[in-house]
Design a protein around this motif. Structure first.
Motif, PDB file in Angstrom:
ATOM      1  N   GLU A   1       1.825   7.402 -55.767  1.00 30.91           N
ATOM      2  CA  GLU A   1       1.458   7.758 -56.954  1.00 30.91           C
ATOM      3  C   GLU A   1       1.202   6.650 -58.012  1.00 30.91           C
ATOM      4  N   ASN A   2       2.012   5.390 -57.775  1.00 35.25           N
ATOM      5  CA  ASN A   2       1.913   4.318 -58.991  1.00 35.25           C
ATOM      6  C   ASN A   2       1.173   3.099 -58.497  1.00 35.25           C
ATOM      7  N   GLY A   3       0.708   3.302 -57.302  1.00 41.24           N
ATOM      8  CA  GLY A   3      -0.246   2.212 -56.650  1.00 41.24           C
ATOM      9  C   GLY A   3       0.237   1.007 -56.372  1.00 41.24           C
ATOM     10  N   SER A   4      -0.436   0.028 -56.145  1.00 42.73           N
ATOM     11  CA  SER A   4       0.041  -1.503 -55.880  1.00 42.73           C
ATOM     12  C   SER A   4       1.301  -2.039 -56.831  1.00 42.73           C
ATOM     13  N   LEU A   5       2.099  -2.724 -56.331  1.00 34.30           N
ATOM     14  CA  LEU A   5       3.267  -2.968 -57.059  1.00 34.30           C
ATOM     15  C   LEU A   5       2.778  -4.128 -58.165  1.00 34.30           C
ATOM     16  N   ASP A   6       1.855  -5.044 -57.939  1.00 39.79           N
ATOM     17  CA  ASP A   6       1.549  -6.211 -58.613  1.00 39.79           C
ATOM     18  C   ASP A   6       0.836  -5.142 -60.090  1.00 39.79           C
ATOM     19  N   THR A   7      -0.138  -4.477 -59.806  1.00 38.59           N
ATOM     20  CA  THR A   7      -0.997  -3.902 -60.984  1.00 38.59           C
ATOM     21  C   THR A   7       0.051  -2.935 -61.637  1.00 38.59           C
ATOM     22  N   PHE A   8       1.087  -2.178 -60.932  1.00 37.24           N
ATOM     23  CA  PHE A   8       1.801  -1.501 -61.799  1.00 37.24           C
ATOM     24  C   PHE A   8       2.867  -2.208 -62.498  1.00 37.24           C
TER      25      PHE A   8
END
Ligand SMILES: CCCCn1c(-c2ccccc2C)cn2c3c(=O)[nH]c(=O)n(C)c3nc12
Length: 342
Positions: free
Chosen positions: A119-126
């Motif tokens: 649900e929260n996508g890629s770690l860098d963009t999150f």
């Protein structure tokens, strides 16, 4: 191996004459009628990344959220095989911190790879979207998950070669999972018994310089120890809430600075013990770096005794003016540069 919790090694799909054989063996074929694509959420080398639904086998009225990688129509057989190689690799893994493969669609177009939905996508963009919003303990918990996934992969003798926050996905419970298995590689044991990687088909020999260990840049010695170097960079990315490693420095300046012993400074408010872990991962001599097993144990101890996270590394001065910095009119847009000089 002694003490290994996994009984087998991962098998490089390229050891199969017919790559389709590897996909059949490790990935479940899903009928396209079970898939509903709902939205495009990203783009990849081979086509779109979408969010969608998968009908659960046996109870068609029940659906689960999934992520879908599609292969753009009209792709060559080689592109199709390279695309599906990722599924052949992912299908061999089963770990809470490695993205789960639901299956593949190969008998109709577009060809797809279906995974669990994060649900929260890629770690860098999150992290960039949530700058400063997490407690240190939450950040360290994310790192523990990534380290645990990497420990499992290294036990399976799988060398990742592209560990970076952009290749880690986050679910609704903040669980982090390793999610990029595109570049295929062959592992051969060398005389000293360490596992090194010979490139079977590295796309044009490109590597993400600022995440890669010096020995892997210098002579392509990719091992689990070079993955540990990359993990150290991921630790810095997480504690910096997605800051770009080495900021806007050029790749050449990064290589020269590392060679001279320069290392990234402690991020703001970074616990001293976490910064020390980064420095341990960035030892020049790869045999002096910790193994993922000990990294997981170190992070577990810090989580169990939060007081050890209270001492903050004395914050470095603002990023040092890069001595090699020459204003560059344009910046190469990607982290990937060829082995030949840019
Ligand atoms: C760094 C991974 C990029 C591709 N990818 C994948 C993925 C990764 C590998 C094979 C197949 C797929 C669909 C899941 N997800 C997801 C996801 O579950 N949730 C997301 O929000 N995003 C942006 C995703 N992006 C991907």
């Amino acid at each position: 191996q002694v003490g290994s919790t996994t009984s087998r090694s991962y098998i490089d799909p390229h050891t199969y004459e017919d790559p389709n054989q590897a996909v059949k063996e490790f990935a479940r074929e899903i009928d396209a009628s079970y898939i509903t694509i709902e939205a495009i959420i990203g783009g990849g080398e081979f086509g779109d990344v979408c969010r969608g639904k998968l009908k659960v086998l046996g109870s068609p009225s029940v659906e689960v959220d999934v992520a879908i990688k599609t292969l753009k129509p009209g792709s060559s057989d080689k592109a199709r095989n390279d695309f599906l190689t990722e599924a052949s690799i992912m299908g061999q893994f089963e770990h809470p911190n490695v993205i789960f493969l639901q299956g593949v669609v190969t008998r109709s177009n577009p060809v797809m790879i279906i995974t669990e939905y994060m649900e929260n996508g890629s770690l860098d963009t999150f992290l960039r979207a949530n700058d400063g919003k997490f407690q240190v303990l939450q950040l360290v918990g994310m790192l523990r998950g990534i380290a645990s996934g990497m420990q499992y992969l290294s036990e399976m003798n799988y060398v990742h070669r592209d560990l970076a926050a952009r290749n880690v996905l986050v679910n609704a419970q903040l669980v982090c999972k390793i999610a990029d298995f595109g570049l295929s590689r062959e592992i051969e044991s060398t005389t000293e018994g360490a596992y090194t990687t010979r490139f079977s088909n590295f796309q044009g020999g490109k590597i993400p310089v600022r995440w890669t260990a010096p020995e892997a840049i210098a002579f392509r010695k990719f091992t689990s120890a070079s993955d540990v170097w990359s993990f150290g960079i991921v630790v810095w990315e997480v504690m910096s809430y997605g800051e770009r490693p080495y900021w806007n420095w050029s790749n050449q300046d990064v290589i020269k600075s590392i060679e001279k012993g320069y290392r990234l400074p402690a991020p703001m408010d970074c616990p001293e013990t976490i910064y020390q872990l980064m420095l341990d991962c960035w030892q020049k001599e790869r045999t002096h770096r910790p193994m993922f097993l000990s990294i997981v144990k170190t992070l577990d101890k810090l989580i169990r005794c939060p007081d050890t996270l209270r001492r903050i590394a004395q914050n470095s001065r603002p990023p040092p003016v890069n001595p090699y910095y020459v204003p560059v009119v344009f910046k190469c847009g990607s982290d990937w540069v060829s082995f030949h000089h840019e």
